[in-house]
Design a protein around this motif. Structure first.
Motif, short mmCIF file in Angstrom:
data_model
loop_
_atom_site.label_atom_id
_atom_site.label_comp_id
_atom_site.label_asym_id
_atom_site.label_seq_id
_atom_site.Cartn_x
_atom_site.Cartn_y
_atom_site.Cartn_z
N ASN A 21 30.82 14.67 15.33
CA ASN A 21 30.84 14.25 14.19
C ASN A 21 32.46 13.75 13.65
O ASN A 21 32.80 13.21 12.95
CB ASN A 21 31.06 15.72 13.13
CG ASN A 21 30.14 16.45 13.40
OD1 ASN A 21 29.15 15.93 13.03
ND2 ASN A 21 29.80 18.23 13.12
N SER A 148 28.05 23.29 14.32
CA SER A 148 28.44 22.47 15.28
C SER A 148 28.14 22.79 16.31
O SER A 148 26.86 22.35 17.33
CB SER A 148 29.22 20.74 15.60
OG SER A 148 30.50 22.03 15.56
N SER A 152 24.07 22.95 18.43
CA SER A 152 24.08 22.11 20.09
C SER A 152 23.56 23.47 21.17
O SER A 152 23.39 22.55 21.91
CB SER A 152 25.05 21.50 20.41
OG SER A 152 25.24 21.09 19.02
N ARG A 218 22.77 20.77 11.03
CA ARG A 218 23.99 21.16 10.45
C ARG A 218 23.71 20.93 8.45
O ARG A 218 23.47 22.61 8.12
CB ARG A 218 25.39 20.41 10.19
CG ARG A 218 26.54 20.22 10.02
CD ARG A 218 27.85 19.64 9.93
NE ARG A 218 29.22 20.41 9.91
CZ ARG A 218 29.92 21.81 9.75
NH1 ARG A 218 29.51 21.49 10.94
NH2 ARG A 218 31.34 21.61 9.32
#
Length: 295
Positions: A21, A148, A152, A218
Motif C-alpha cells: 500500500n 491489510s 494477509s 481490502r
C-alpha cells in the motif's frame, strides 16, 4: 522520470521492505508530481528546485487537498530526491529543508461496545461466507490488527491452541497478538466448516478467501463491513480501521496500559497510540458533564 521512479519504488520494496500500500502511494504521488512538472514543460531532474516543489504543494492546496495529503506528497518527494542524491543522479537535494505542514490530529471514529456487538451479530453463520465474515469481524475486534494484516493472514499464522495470531505489519515487522476465546472459536468454526467450501485448491495458503477461492482483497472486506454496518443500523461513518480504533479505545477504557496496547497495535512510536487516550479523556468528560449535578 518513470525509470527513476520505478528504480526508487523497487529500492523501497527490496531495501526498505515497505508495504505494498505504501509503495503504491509513493508511486501515485510521484507520478502526479511528474505530470504537474510536465504541464509546465519542466524536467524533474534538471529543472526541479525549491520553488517548483512549493508551487506543486500550493497547487494541491488550491485544489482543496487535505493537509495530510499534502504532507504525504511532500514526504514522497523528499524521499525520492534523497535517494537520487544518494545514488549520485543529482548533486543537490531541491527538497532539503522543506517542512511538512502541521497535521491536525483527528480523533478516530469509534463504535460503542453495544454497536460493536450489534455489528458482530449480523453475519449468517449458516452460510460459508457468513462463517468467514463472522470470523473476520471477531478477529479484527479481538486483536486490533490492520485490515491489510487481516487479509494477509495465512492459515499457518493462526495458533488456536495457544490463542494467538502471527501477523506482519508495516515494514514487514512480525508481531504476535493474543486472540480471545470467542474470536478463536469463530475462526476455528470457519476453518472447519466455512473455508473448505470456499477454497478451490488444497494448497491455498490464505486464511480468508472470496467466493472464487482466492485471497480476499481490502476492497472486498470494505464492502463486507459496510453491508453489515447498514444491516446493524449503525449511522456512524465506518472505515476499514473502525474496529481497530474501537479495540484500542475499549481496552484503554477498561484499564489496559498504553505500552501493551502499543505492542498489540504494532505502533513503532507510542505517540501514535496516545491519540486513543484523548478519545477516552473526551468520553470521561462527556460522562462527567452528563452525570455530575454541578457539571
Amino acid at each position: 522520470m518513470d525509470s527513476y521512479v520505478d528504480e526508487f519504488i523497487n529500492y523501497l520494496a527490496v531495501e526498505r521492505g515497505l508495504a505494498q500500500n505504501t509503495l503504491e502511494s509513493y508511486g501515485r504521488d510521484l507520478r502526479q508530481f511528474q505530470l504537474f512538472l510536465q504541464n509546465d514543460k519542466l524536467d524533474i531532474i534538471k529543472d526541479s528546485n525549491r520553488n517548483t516543489i512549493l508551487n506543486y504543494l500550493n497547487n494541491l492546496q488550491s485544489k482543496g487537498r487535505a493537509v495530510s495529503t499534502i504532507s504525504r506528497n511532500l514526504a514522497a518527494i523528499k524521499s525520492f530526491y534523497q535517494y537520487l542524491v544518494r545514488e549520485r543522479y543529482i548533486d543537490k537535494d531541491p527538497a532539503a529543508n522543506l517542512e511538512s505542514p502541521k497535521l491536525e490530529k483527528k480523533l478516530p471514529k469509534i463504535l460503542s461496545i453495544a454497536e460493536v456487538e450489534e455489528l458482530l451479530k449480523q453475519p449468517n453463520s449458516l452460510l460459508p461466507t457468513g462463517l468467514r465474515d463472522k470470523a473476520m469481524l471477531e478477529l479484527l475486534y479481538a486483536t486490533g490488527i490492520r485490515v491489510s494484516e487481516l487479509i494477509s493472514l495465512n492459515i499457518t499464522d493462526v495458533n488456536l491452541d495457544m490463542g494467538y495470531i502471527k501477523c506482519y505489519g508495516k515494514g514487514a515487522k512480525e508481531r504476535i497478538v493474543p486472540l480471545g476465546s470467542i474470536a478463536a472459536k469463530c475462526v476455528q468454526e470457519y476453518i472447519a466448516k466455512g473455508r473448505p467450501k470456499l477454497v478451490r485448491t488444497y494448497d491455498e495458503p490464505a486464511l480468508f478467501v472470496n467466493h472464487h477461492g482466492n485471497r480476499l482483497t481490502r476492497q472486498g472486506f470494505w464492502k463486507i463491513i459496510k453491508k453489515y454496518a447498514q444491516e446493524a443500523n449503525i449511522t456512524k461513518e465506518i472505515t476499514p480501521h473502525t474496529l481497530r480504533h474501537s479495540f484500542a479505545t475499549h481496552l484503554l477504557e477498561n484499564g489496559a496500559d498504553l505500552r501493551s496496547v502499543q505492542e498489540m497495535l504494532g505502533h513503532a512510536d507510542i505517540s501514535t497510540t496516545q491519540i486513543y487516550t484523548h478519545v477516552t479523556k473526551n468520553r470521561l468528560k462527556e460522562v462527567y458533564d452528563k452525570a455530575h449535578p454541578r457539571a
